[in-house]
Design a protein around this motif. Structure first.
Motif, mmCIF file in Angstrom:
data_model
loop_
_atom_site.group_PDB
_atom_site.id
_atom_site.type_symbol
_atom_site.label_atom_id
_atom_site.label_comp_id
_atom_site.label_asym_id
_atom_site.label_seq_id
_atom_site.Cartn_x
_atom_site.Cartn_y
_atom_site.Cartn_z
ATOM 1 N N LEU A 114 -11.238 -1.654 -2.085
ATOM 2 C CA LEU A 114 -11.771 -2.799 -2.822
ATOM 3 C C LEU A 114 -10.719 -3.413 -3.738
ATOM 4 O O LEU A 114 -10.608 -4.646 -3.843
ATOM 5 C CB LEU A 114 -12.996 -2.371 -3.628
ATOM 6 N N VAL A 115 -9.958 -2.570 -4.418
ATOM 7 C CA VAL A 115 -8.892 -3.070 -5.289
ATOM 8 C C VAL A 115 -7.841 -3.806 -4.467
ATOM 9 O O VAL A 115 -7.369 -4.884 -4.848
ATOM 10 C CB VAL A 115 -8.251 -1.907 -6.078
ATOM 11 N N ALA A 116 -7.485 -3.243 -3.323
ATOM 12 C CA ALA A 116 -6.496 -3.881 -2.454
ATOM 13 C C ALA A 116 -6.966 -5.261 -2.004
ATOM 14 O O ALA A 116 -6.196 -6.227 -1.988
ATOM 15 C CB ALA A 116 -6.219 -2.996 -1.242
ATOM 16 N N GLN A 117 -8.239 -5.346 -1.651
ATOM 17 C CA GLN A 117 -8.801 -6.631 -1.223
ATOM 18 C C GLN A 117 -8.706 -7.662 -2.344
ATOM 19 O O GLN A 117 -8.294 -8.809 -2.123
ATOM 20 C CB GLN A 117 -10.255 -6.454 -0.791
ATOM 21 N N HIS A 118 -9.076 -7.259 -3.553
ATOM 22 C CA HIS A 118 -9.038 -8.180 -4.695
ATOM 23 C C HIS A 118 -7.604 -8.625 -4.986
ATOM 24 O O HIS A 118 -7.357 -9.833 -5.195
ATOM 25 C CB HIS A 118 -9.631 -7.501 -5.925
ATOM 26 N N LEU A 119 -6.673 -7.678 -5.015
ATOM 27 C CA LEU A 119 -5.284 -8.020 -5.337
ATOM 28 C C LEU A 119 -4.666 -8.906 -4.253
ATOM 29 O O LEU A 119 -3.896 -9.819 -4.558
ATOM 30 C CB LEU A 119 -4.465 -6.746 -5.511
ATOM 31 N N THR A 120 -5.012 -8.625 -3.009
ATOM 32 C CA THR A 120 -4.501 -9.447 -1.911
ATOM 33 C C THR A 120 -5.023 -10.875 -2.024
ATOM 34 O O THR A 120 -4.273 -11.843 -1.837
ATOM 35 C CB THR A 120 -4.908 -8.846 -0.557
ATOM 36 N N GLU A 121 -6.302 -11.007 -2.343
ATOM 37 C CA GLU A 121 -6.897 -12.339 -2.496
ATOM 38 C C GLU A 121 -6.286 -13.093 -3.676
ATOM 39 O O GLU A 121 -6.284 -14.333 -3.688
ATOM 40 C CB GLU A 121 -8.408 -12.219 -2.673
ATOM 41 N N SER A 122 -5.761 -12.351 -4.649
ATOM 42 C CA SER A 122 -5.128 -12.998 -5.800
ATOM 43 C C SER A 122 -3.647 -13.317 -5.547
ATOM 44 O O SER A 122 -2.956 -13.799 -6.441
ATOM 45 C CB SER A 122 -5.259 -12.110 -7.039
ATOM 46 N N GLY A 123 -3.183 -13.010 -4.334
ATOM 47 C CA GLY A 123 -1.826 -13.400 -3.965
ATOM 48 C C GLY A 123 -0.792 -12.294 -3.968
ATOM 49 O O GLY A 123 0.387 -12.550 -3.696
ATOM 50 N N GLN A 124 -1.194 -11.085 -4.264
ATOM 51 C CA GLN A 124 -0.247 -9.977 -4.283
ATOM 52 C C GLN A 124 -0.107 -9.349 -2.901
ATOM 53 O O GLN A 124 -1.041 -9.347 -2.107
ATOM 54 C CB GLN A 124 -0.689 -8.906 -5.287
ATOM 55 N N GLN A 125 1.072 -8.810 -2.641
ATOM 56 C CA GLN A 125 1.293 -8.015 -1.440
ATOM 57 C C GLN A 125 0.986 -6.563 -1.783
ATOM 58 O O GLN A 125 1.547 -6.017 -2.737
ATOM 59 C CB GLN A 125 2.736 -8.158 -0.957
ATOM 60 N N VAL A 126 0.127 -5.950 -1.009
ATOM 61 C CA VAL A 126 -0.385 -4.622 -1.349
ATOM 62 C C VAL A 126 -0.107 -3.631 -0.226
ATOM 63 O O VAL A 126 -0.287 -3.939 0.955
ATOM 64 C CB VAL A 126 -1.902 -4.673 -1.634
ATOM 65 N N VAL A 127 0.324 -2.446 -0.618
ATOM 66 C CA VAL A 127 0.512 -1.335 0.315
ATOM 67 C C VAL A 127 -0.432 -0.212 -0.091
ATOM 68 O O VAL A 127 -0.443 0.212 -1.247
ATOM 69 C CB VAL A 127 1.969 -0.817 0.301
ATOM 70 N N ILE A 128 -1.243 0.261 0.857
ATOM 71 C CA ILE A 128 -2.134 1.400 0.621
ATOM 72 C C ILE A 128 -1.533 2.631 1.287
ATOM 73 O O ILE A 128 -1.152 2.589 2.460
ATOM 74 C CB ILE A 128 -3.543 1.141 1.196
ATOM 75 N N ALA B 224 8.640 -0.468 -0.860
ATOM 76 C CA ALA B 224 7.593 -1.430 -1.223
ATOM 77 C C ALA B 224 7.781 -1.925 -2.650
ATOM 78 O O ALA B 224 7.644 -3.132 -2.931
ATOM 79 C CB ALA B 224 6.219 -0.795 -1.056
ATOM 80 N N LEU B 225 8.098 -1.028 -3.566
ATOM 81 C CA LEU B 225 8.299 -1.420 -4.963
ATOM 82 C C LEU B 225 9.523 -2.315 -5.108
ATOM 83 O O LEU B 225 9.518 -3.287 -5.875
ATOM 84 C CB LEU B 225 8.442 -0.180 -5.839
ATOM 85 N N LEU B 226 10.578 -2.009 -4.370
ATOM 86 C CA LEU B 226 11.785 -2.837 -4.412
ATOM 87 C C LEU B 226 11.515 -4.242 -3.873
ATOM 88 O O LEU B 226 12.153 -5.209 -4.291
ATOM 89 C CB LEU B 226 12.905 -2.178 -3.606
ATOM 90 N N ALA B 227 10.542 -4.333 -2.957
ATOM 91 C CA ALA B 227 10.186 -5.631 -2.382
ATOM 92 C C ALA B 227 9.173 -6.386 -3.236
ATOM 93 O O ALA B 227 8.717 -7.471 -2.853
ATOM 94 C CB ALA B 227 9.631 -5.431 -0.969
ATOM 95 N N GLY B 228 8.796 -5.823 -4.384
ATOM 96 C CA GLY B 228 7.879 -6.501 -5.290
ATOM 97 C C GLY B 228 6.415 -6.326 -4.946
ATOM 98 O O GLY B 228 5.563 -7.044 -5.462
ATOM 99 N N LYS B 229 6.108 -5.376 -4.087
ATOM 100 C CA LYS B 229 4.722 -5.154 -3.675
ATOM 101 C C LYS B 229 4.000 -4.218 -4.635
ATOM 102 O O LYS B 229 4.625 -3.469 -5.389
ATOM 103 C CB LYS B 229 4.687 -4.573 -2.256
ATOM 104 N N THR B 230 2.678 -4.265 -4.615
ATOM 105 C CA THR B 230 1.855 -3.342 -5.385
ATOM 106 C C THR B 230 1.455 -2.188 -4.475
ATOM 107 O O THR B 230 0.879 -2.406 -3.408
ATOM 108 C CB THR B 230 0.589 -4.039 -5.919
ATOM 109 N N VAL B 231 1.781 -0.976 -4.892
ATOM 110 C CA VAL B 231 1.460 0.213 -4.102
ATOM 111 C C VAL B 231 0.249 0.908 -4.704
ATOM 112 O O VAL B 231 0.237 1.240 -5.890
ATOM 113 C CB VAL B 231 2.654 1.187 -4.057
ATOM 114 N N LEU B 232 -0.780 1.108 -3.884
ATOM 115 C CA LEU B 232 -1.977 1.846 -4.275
ATOM 116 C C LEU B 232 -1.965 3.166 -3.529
ATOM 117 O O LEU B 232 -2.017 3.177 -2.299
ATOM 118 C CB LEU B 232 -3.240 1.055 -3.939
#
Length: 207
Positions: free
Chosen positions: A22-36, A84-92
């Motif tokens: 759910l958090v990944a979905q919200h962050l992705t919709e807000s424009g962030q790149q997310v890795v689970i 992922a962190l070096l690429a500016g992504k949010t890691v969950l």
């Protein structure tokens, strides 16, 4: 590193997997790149280690457990988390270092102030990468028993019973009390939506 590293912790059955999605979905919709991702696991080698450490037919010493988890984590960080962190992504991540501190430390008689050796070993394994924020989903293990039974999965740790789950719970709460800036506790017994809203509020305020 421009990315953010958020980990989710708690005893078995608190709903980490559901909340991460759910958090990944919200962050992705807000424009962030997310890795689970998850521990133990995340890479081919780490998944093989996972099958060993969670195998209910195997008897492992606590030292062996810790070293296997650290080896898995080292590979996980190098192959998945750090890039992922070096690429500016949010890691969950579903579990990380705090699980090691609890499962292989606090439940074996150590106090929070006695974790220096495990923490030093963890720093070696991660190359110094630590979570920016940790969410501990908290609940009475007895109230989660039905969830675990419905899931029908029992690994080596879940087979240790309710008393062990309560020890785990107290361990996570002890870590949260020692590091309140990084570790935030969320009641896991509300509705899925209520818990998700609380988590997102914490992330917005702290990351």
């Amino acid at each position: 590193m421009t990315g953010k590293f958020i980990t989710f912790e708690g005893i078995d059955g608190v709903g980490k997997t559901t909340q991460i999605k759910l958090v990944a979905q919200h962050l992705t919709e807000s424009g962030q790149q997310v890795v689970i991702t998850r521990e133990p696991g995340g890479t081919a080698i780490a998944e093989k280690v996972r099958s060993i450490v969670l195998d209910p037919t195997l008897q492992l010493s606590v030292r062996t457990e810790a070293l296997l988890f650290m080896a898995s984590r080292s590979e996980h960080v190098e192959q998945i988390i750090k890039p992922a962190l070096l690429a500016g992504k949010t890691v969950l991540c579903d579990r990380f270092c705090d699980s090691t501190f609890v499962y292989q430390g606090l439940t074996h008689g150590l106090k929070v102030e006695d974790l220096a050796d495990l923490k030093a070993l963890n720093l070696q394994a991660t190359g110094g990468i630590l979570p920016d924020l940790t969410i501990v989903l908290d609940a009475d293990p007895e109230q989660l028993l039905q969830r675990r039974n419905e899931r029908g999965i029992a690994d080596r740790f879940e087979n240790k019973g309710l008393a062990f789950q309560e020890n785990l719970r107290q361990g996570f709460l002890a870590l949260a009390a020692a590091e309140p800036e990084r570790i935030k506790v969320v009641n896991a017994l509300g509705s899925v939506e209520e818990v998700s809203e609380k988590i997102l509020s914490i992330i917005i305020r702290n990351v």
